[in-house]
Motif scaffolding. Structure first.
Motif, PDB file in Angstrom:
ATOM      1  N   LYS A 161      24.686 132.490   9.669  1.00  0.00           N
ATOM      2  CA  LYS A 161      23.079 132.718   9.877  1.00  0.00           C
ATOM      3  C   LYS A 161      22.721 131.314  10.605  1.00  0.00           C
ATOM      4  CE  LYS A 161      21.122 133.077   5.850  1.00  0.00           C
ATOM      5  NZ  LYS A 161      20.761 132.944   4.482  1.00  0.00           N
ATOM      6  N   GLY A 162      23.545 130.688  11.273  1.00  0.00           N
ATOM      7  CA  GLY A 162      22.918 129.503  11.989  1.00  0.00           C
ATOM      8  C   GLY A 162      23.365 128.341  11.449  1.00  0.00           C
ATOM      9  N   ARG A 163      22.810 127.167  11.604  1.00  0.00           N
ATOM     10  CA  ARG A 163      23.026 125.858  11.212  1.00  0.00           C
ATOM     11  C   ARG A 163      23.260 125.656   9.779  1.00  0.00           C
ATOM     12  NH1 ARG A 163      26.770 122.592  13.989  1.00  0.00           N
ATOM     13  NH2 ARG A 163      26.360 120.600  13.405  1.00  0.00           N
ATOM     14  N   LEU A 164      24.371 125.386   9.095  1.00  0.00           N
ATOM     15  CA  LEU A 164      24.302 125.335   7.642  1.00  0.00           C
ATOM     16  C   LEU A 164      24.764 123.822   7.335  1.00  0.00           C
ATOM     17  CD1 LEU A 164      26.333 128.394   6.594  1.00  0.00           C
ATOM     18  CD2 LEU A 164      23.801 128.225   6.951  1.00  0.00           C
ATOM     19  N   THR A 165      24.098 123.182   6.046  1.00  0.00           N
ATOM     20  CA  THR A 165      24.450 121.802   5.859  1.00  0.00           C
ATOM     21  C   THR A 165      24.929 121.946   4.319  1.00  0.00           C
ATOM     22  OG1 THR A 165      22.953 120.885   7.342  1.00  0.00           O
ATOM     23  CG2 THR A 165      23.811 119.688   5.533  1.00  0.00           C
ATOM     24  N   VAL A 166      25.945 121.299   3.965  1.00  0.00           N
ATOM     25  CA  VAL A 166      26.267 121.148   2.396  1.00  0.00           C
ATOM     26  C   VAL A 166      25.627 119.513   1.991  1.00  0.00           C
ATOM     27  CG1 VAL A 166      27.937 120.811   0.783  1.00  0.00           C
ATOM     28  CG2 VAL A 166      28.536 122.355   2.584  1.00  0.00           C
ATOM     29  N   VAL A 171      13.021 126.315   3.089  1.00  0.00           N
ATOM     30  CA  VAL A 171      13.231 127.152   1.849  1.00  0.00           C
ATOM     31  C   VAL A 171      14.210 126.156   0.880  1.00  0.00           C
ATOM     32  CG1 VAL A 171      12.946 129.367   2.799  1.00  0.00           C
ATOM     33  CG2 VAL A 171      15.203 128.166   2.900  1.00  0.00           C
ATOM     34  N   ALA A 172      14.300 124.789   1.386  1.00  0.00           N
ATOM     35  CA  ALA A 172      15.432 123.826   0.733  1.00  0.00           C
ATOM     36  C   ALA A 172      14.805 123.777  -0.485  1.00  0.00           C
ATOM     37  CB  ALA A 172      15.387 122.677   1.630  1.00  0.00           C
ATOM     38  N   PRO A 173      15.876 123.772  -1.668  1.00  0.00           N
ATOM     39  CA  PRO A 173      15.450 123.475  -3.095  1.00  0.00           C
ATOM     40  C   PRO A 173      15.395 122.241  -3.218  1.00  0.00           C
ATOM     41  CG  PRO A 173      17.983 124.157  -2.744  1.00  0.00           C
ATOM     42  CD  PRO A 173      17.163 124.335  -1.468  1.00  0.00           C
ATOM     43  N   PRO A 174      15.012 121.705  -4.360  1.00  0.00           N
ATOM     44  CA  PRO A 174      14.545 120.180  -4.691  1.00  0.00           C
ATOM     45  C   PRO A 174      16.039 119.854  -5.122  1.00  0.00           C
ATOM     46  CG  PRO A 174      13.921 121.740  -6.376  1.00  0.00           C
ATOM     47  CD  PRO A 174      14.115 122.518  -5.254  1.00  0.00           C
ATOM     48  N   ILE A 230       6.734 147.518   0.818  1.00  0.00           N
ATOM     49  CA  ILE A 230       7.276 146.487   0.146  1.00  0.00           C
ATOM     50  C   ILE A 230       7.360 145.395   1.088  1.00  0.00           C
ATOM     51  CG2 ILE A 230       9.295 145.628  -1.063  1.00  0.00           C
ATOM     52  CD1 ILE A 230       9.915 148.437  -1.823  1.00  0.00           C
ATOM     53  N   SER A 231       7.259 143.879   0.717  1.00  0.00           N
ATOM     54  CA  SER A 231       7.501 142.882   1.434  1.00  0.00           C
ATOM     55  C   SER A 231       8.957 142.647   1.044  1.00  0.00           C
ATOM     56  CB  SER A 231       6.403 141.830   1.271  1.00  0.00           C
ATOM     57  OG  SER A 231       5.317 142.242   1.402  1.00  0.00           O
ATOM     58  N   PHE A 232       9.786 142.509   1.796  1.00  0.00           N
ATOM     59  CA  PHE A 232      11.198 141.934   1.785  1.00  0.00           C
ATOM     60  C   PHE A 232      11.500 140.643   2.056  1.00  0.00           C
ATOM     61  CE2 PHE A 232      11.381 146.742   2.256  1.00  0.00           C
ATOM     62  CZ  PHE A 232      12.100 146.962   1.153  1.00  0.00           C
ATOM     63  N   LEU A 233      12.246 139.775   1.176  1.00  0.00           N
ATOM     64  CA  LEU A 233      12.838 138.668   1.423  1.00  0.00           C
ATOM     65  C   LEU A 233      14.219 139.098   1.828  1.00  0.00           C
ATOM     66  CD1 LEU A 233      14.725 137.188  -0.921  1.00  0.00           C
ATOM     67  CD2 LEU A 233      12.401 137.467  -1.958  1.00  0.00           C
ATOM     68  N   ASN A 234      14.877 138.303   2.414  1.00  0.00           N
ATOM     69  CA  ASN A 234      16.394 138.572   2.841  1.00  0.00           C
ATOM     70  C   ASN A 234      17.254 137.407   2.849  1.00  0.00           C
ATOM     71  OD1 ASN A 234      18.309 139.860   5.394  1.00  0.00           O
ATOM     72  ND2 ASN A 234      18.500 140.753   3.629  1.00  0.00           N
ATOM     73  N   HIS A 235      18.312 137.409   2.315  1.00  0.00           N
ATOM     74  CA  HIS A 235      19.453 136.438   2.782  1.00  0.00           C
ATOM     75  C   HIS A 235      20.202 136.901   3.848  1.00  0.00           C
ATOM     76  CE1 HIS A 235      23.086 134.171   2.281  1.00  0.00           C
ATOM     77  NE2 HIS A 235      23.817 135.198   1.581  1.00  0.00           N
ATOM     78  N   TYR A 236      20.617 138.261   4.352  1.00  0.00           N
ATOM     79  CA  TYR A 236      21.275 138.294   5.218  1.00  0.00           C
ATOM     80  C   TYR A 236      21.462 140.085   5.355  1.00  0.00           C
ATOM     81  CZ  TYR A 236      24.906 139.176   8.906  1.00  0.00           C
ATOM     82  OH  TYR A 236      25.479 139.621   9.817  1.00  0.00           O
ATOM     83  N   PHE A 237      21.357 140.351   6.519  1.00  0.00           N
ATOM     84  CA  PHE A 237      21.741 142.023   6.827  1.00  0.00           C
ATOM     85  C   PHE A 237      22.468 141.972   8.073  1.00  0.00           C
ATOM     86  CE2 PHE A 237      17.432 141.844   8.882  1.00  0.00           C
ATOM     87  CZ  PHE A 237      17.782 142.482  10.088  1.00  0.00           C
ATOM     88  N   GLY A 238      23.211 143.048   8.448  1.00  0.00           N
ATOM     89  CA  GLY A 238      24.095 142.787   9.507  1.00  0.00           C
ATOM     90  C   GLY A 238      23.296 142.813  10.787  1.00  0.00           C
ATOM     91  N   GLY A 239      23.210 141.695  11.786  1.00  0.00           N
ATOM     92  CA  GLY A 239      22.640 141.765  13.039  1.00  0.00           C
ATOM     93  C   GLY A 239      21.387 140.826  12.772  1.00  0.00           C
ATOM     94  N   ALA A 295      23.970 121.824  -2.510  1.00  0.00           N
ATOM     95  CA  ALA A 295      23.412 122.885  -2.356  1.00  0.00           C
ATOM     96  C   ALA A 295      23.655 123.178  -0.982  1.00  0.00           C
ATOM     97  CB  ALA A 295      21.696 122.526  -2.342  1.00  0.00           C
ATOM     98  N   LEU A 296      23.577 124.617  -0.394  1.00  0.00           N
ATOM     99  CA  LEU A 296      23.846 124.979   0.915  1.00  0.00           C
ATOM    100  C   LEU A 296      22.613 125.199   1.701  1.00  0.00           C
ATOM    101  CD1 LEU A 296      26.259 125.596   2.915  1.00  0.00           C
ATOM    102  CD2 LEU A 296      25.933 127.886   2.325  1.00  0.00           C
ATOM    103  N   LEU A 297      22.116 124.501   2.560  1.00  0.00           N
ATOM    104  CA  LEU A 297      20.930 124.330   3.263  1.00  0.00           C
ATOM    105  C   LEU A 297      21.191 125.345   4.438  1.00  0.00           C
ATOM    106  CD1 LEU A 297      19.826 120.855   3.197  1.00  0.00           C
ATOM    107  CD2 LEU A 297      19.393 122.540   1.568  1.00  0.00           C
ATOM    108  N   GLN A 298      20.280 126.592   4.296  1.00  0.00           N
ATOM    109  CA  GLN A 298      20.324 127.485   5.128  1.00  0.00           C
ATOM    110  C   GLN A 298      19.089 128.213   5.558  1.00  0.00           C
ATOM    111  OE1 GLN A 298      22.385 131.128   3.131  1.00  0.00           O
ATOM    112  NE2 GLN A 298      22.383 129.241   1.500  1.00  0.00           N
TER     113      GLN A 298
END
Length: 425
Positions: A375-380, A416-419, A301-310, A386-389
């Protein structure tokens, strides 16, 4: 690579609005009007003001309501969110639990994943003077609570709920997690040129599932792919018929969007139908407890991921992990959503001198804000909230209790930014 660090960068501009990186605005002296009479008005000063609290000399607390899935099918996600929120509140207030001397008081409402319960809980909190609401584990809940927040002019920060429609729904609504479009952009990165390819989405017939179907059509359909869907009722427990339909569609790519307690039954059904041998399967890597459910098929399986520990390897992630671990838990997929929500809440209150009374000022404080998150630098994004991440491509190796994720590639927030969505109201 096994981990990824997203480095902070200088403040930039997002769209037409300048990014603010944590400077404090002057205290707000004007108290906003109460919400709709149907919900009820709080007396001036009860939702966190700069005035001293009578003869005691203490400052009034700021009330924040959490409406989330404490029980129900998404209770595991709700627990992670709450653990993250507590850790984020501790981090953002430097262990004080207060902003400018105003204690932040948290009240919880269990929506059990039911939009009707969520609306009732939100109205109850608003009627008691709560000017900030956060939570929404489920997309269906977020889409019902957001209009209530707008009607009553209170700040609403949606949580793990991924439906794209939450972004831009109204000017009072923000989000602390990712959205479906960001998932799909990450999935699209696995297949390259989508033109002429057939894609089938296997999902639950829910707000979350429908949002994923819409996002796949918007991303891969726009790139020339033919997209169809197999949708199962959220209450279905026998998932073999749906696995069979997915195989019969003979897609080049099967995108699986699934959440909740029936995930084990789904992957068992897909394995029994030998779907992995006939098509490329892409799905999101869920909470850690789900890793063993994939069995030997995991490496196919090819996994996309929002977050996992570490996953992120950032300084903020370490702070979150230390706090959550100290409390007896472990960071998981939606722990950052709670942590980020707390960062947003504290920043909005801090920018307004410890007050939550002026909702318009809270909104202005968050629009365009760029900050260091788990996850790093985030922008509202100012234009639609939208929360860019960043997002991750992940490989799962091993099986059973030995299954472990590693980051194969980090996709930047821009990738991965949405329109931009026009804010509805």
């Amino acid at each position: 690579m096994s981990s990824s660090t997203t480095r902070a960068r200088p403040a930039t501009r997002v769209g037409r609005r300048a990014v603010r990186t944590g400077h404090r605005m002057p205290a707000i002296a004007v108290i906003a009007a109460c919400g709709l009479l149907a919900v009820g008005c709080a007396k001036a000063g009860t939702a966190g003001t700069t005035a001293a609290d009578g003869a005691s000399g203490t400052k009034s607390p700021v009330k924040v309501g959490l409406v989330y899935s404490k029980t129900g099918p998404l209770a595991a996600y709700g627990r992670q969110y709450l653990e993250g929120f507590k850790a984020g509140l501790d981090y953002a207030t430097k262990g004080t639990g207060a902003v400018d001397g105003h204690k932040i008081e948290i009240a919880e409402q269990d929506d059990a994943g039911d939009p009707a319960k969520a609306v009732s809980g939100a109205k109850d909190l608003i009627g008691k003077g709560y000017r900030i609401l956060a939570g929404s584990t489920a997309s269906g809940v977020a889409l019902q609570v957001a209009p209530i927040a707008a009607q009553n002019k209170v700040l609403f920060i949606s949580g793990p709920a991924a439906a794209d429609k939450v972004t831009g729904l109204n000017k009072y609504t923000f989000r602390s997690g990712r959205q479906s479009y960001q998932d799909i952009r990450t999935a699209a990165s696995f297949i390259g040129d989508a033109k002429g390819r057939k894609v089938t989405v296997l999902a639950q017939d829910s707000a979350f599932g429908q949002a994923n179907v819409a996002a796949v059509k918007a991303v891969l359909g726009a790139q020339g792919a033919t997209v169809d869907a197999v949708l199962a009722p959220p209450s279905a427990t026998d998932l073999t018929p749906f696995a069979s339909q997915a195989k019969a569609a003979k897609p080049d790519l099967l995108f699986v969007a699934w959440a909740g307690e029936t995930a084990s039954a789904l992957w068992t059904s897909l394995s029994q139908q030998d779907v992995f041998a006939s098509t490329k399967v892409v799905t999101g890597l869920d909470l850690a407890a789900s890793y063993p459910l994939f069995g030997p098929a995991a490496e196919k399986i090819s996994f996309l991921n929002h977050y996992f520990g570490g996953a992120a390897g950032t300084v903020v992630e370490k702070a979150m992990a230390d706090s959550v671990t100290k409390a007896g838990a472990k960071p998981d997929i939606f722990t950052p959503d709670g942590f980020t929500a707390a960062q947003l809440v504290v920043h909005a209150i801090e920018a307004n001198g410890g007050s939550a009374d002026d909702t318009a000022a809270l909104v202005r404080a968050l629009e365009g804000w760029s900050f260091d998150g788990v996850k790093g630098r985030l922008t509202v994004r100012a234009e639609d909230h939208a929360l860019l991440q960043p997002m991750f491509q992940v490989k799962l190796t091993g099986s059973g209790a030995a299954a472990r994720p590693t980051v194969e590639k980090t996709l930047s927030a821009d990738q991965v930014a949405p329109p931009i969505a026009a804010i509805a109201g």
